[in-house]
Scaffold this motif. Structure first.
Motif: not given
Ligand SMILES: Nc1ncnc2c1ncn2[C@@H]1O[C@H](COP(=O)(O)OP(=O)(O)OP(=O)(O)O)[C@@H](O)[C@H]1O
Ligand SMILES: [Mg+2]
Length: 256
Positions: A231-232, A238-240, A251-255
């Motif tokens: 994803i990166k 950046n994602a978890e 996929i959870i995008p990180k802020t």
């Protein structure tokens, strides 16, 4: 059984290299999603498969019929159906008339009873029967998207190409359209290749994911193997990645 084979396809718009050495295959009944950032080459790839664009190199085959570049237009239209990324409703048609356009490769001067039967059966399957006599210009975005898919299926294709089939749909219609695509791919033994922006929906509804970046394939594999690194690399985000109760990655995008 493999239906669609894309081998070493390269495509340029003038000096812009939009596809570089793209190789993939889609099997009968399989749903494959192409993900990747804006401008990655997803639409270009679908248009090359349709022979709307002519690759500079490589070959595209529909088994057992052969090279799409060497087919007559009518033969190709019987084998491949396509719903574009954006298409405004064509004004004067009713839903039924619009869906019947999918029979064009098969008809003589007029539509037969069989053409009408095929169109009506597909309208029924997509839950559009009550809208058959409504003008397409009077449909909601979700209903219009389903009408586009109905027209494609009325072609009775071996290969179904969908460019962002969930574009502009609410969550309910995103899910219902993708469930339908998956079900119909299986039951009608169609090889489905779709460009998708929503990675989580692509993971959930696809048998295989292909990631494109700058015209090259950077990942091809099972949806469950999608990682935060991919994803990166694709989206520079950046994602978890967590697993839901069925073990499917989310996929959870990180802020920042
Ligand atoms: N008609 C064209 N002439 C010149 N360049 C084009 C043309 N169409 C697309 N491109 C370029 O080719 C590349 C791939 O575009 P394409 O439309 O295939 O991307 P995409 O992955 O479908 O993007 P999106 O997610 O935004 O729909 C981009 O750099 C785009 O600017
Ligand atoms: Mg596109």
């Amino acid at each position: 059984m493999v239906i669609l084979r894309v081998r070493g396809v390269t495509f340029r718009y003038g000096s812009v290299e939009a596809l570089r050495d793209v190789t993939l295959e889609v099997r009968e009944g399989e749903v494959v999603s192409i993900i990747g950032p804006n401008g990655a080459g997803k639409t270009t790839l679908l248009k090359c498969i349709l022979n709307l664009l002519k690759p500079a190199g490589g070959v595209i085959l529909i088994e057992p019929h052969g090279n799409v570049a060497k087919m007559w237009g009518v033969e190709r239209a019987k084998l491949i159906a396509y719903t574009p990324q954006v298409e405004a409703p064509a004004a004067p048609f009713t839903v039924l008339e619009f869906v019947l356009l999918g029979r064009k490769p098969y008809v003589g001067r007029t539509y037969s009873r069989e053409d009408l039967r095929v169109a009506e059966e597909i309208l029924e399957e997509l839950g559009l029967r009550d809208l058959a006599l409504r003008r397409v210009s009077e449909l909601s975005g979700g209903e219009w998207r389903k009408a586009l898919i109905a027209r494609a299926l009325t072609q009775k294709p071996k290969v179904l190409l969908l460019d962002e089939p969930t574009n502009h749909l609410d969550l309910k219609h995103q899910v219902s359209v993708l469930e339908l695509i998956k079900k119909l791919s299986r039951t009608k033994k169609v090889a489905t290749l779709m460009a998708m922006h929503d990675v989580n929906l692509a993971i959930r509804y696809s048998d295989k994911i292909i990631a494109l970046k700058k015209g090259r394939i950077t990942y091809c594999g099972h949806p469950n193997n999608i990682t935060a690194n991919l994803i990166k690399e694709l989206y520079e985000v950046n994602a978890e990645v967590i697993k839901d109760s069925n073990g499917v990655p989310v996929i959870i995008p990180k802020t920042a």
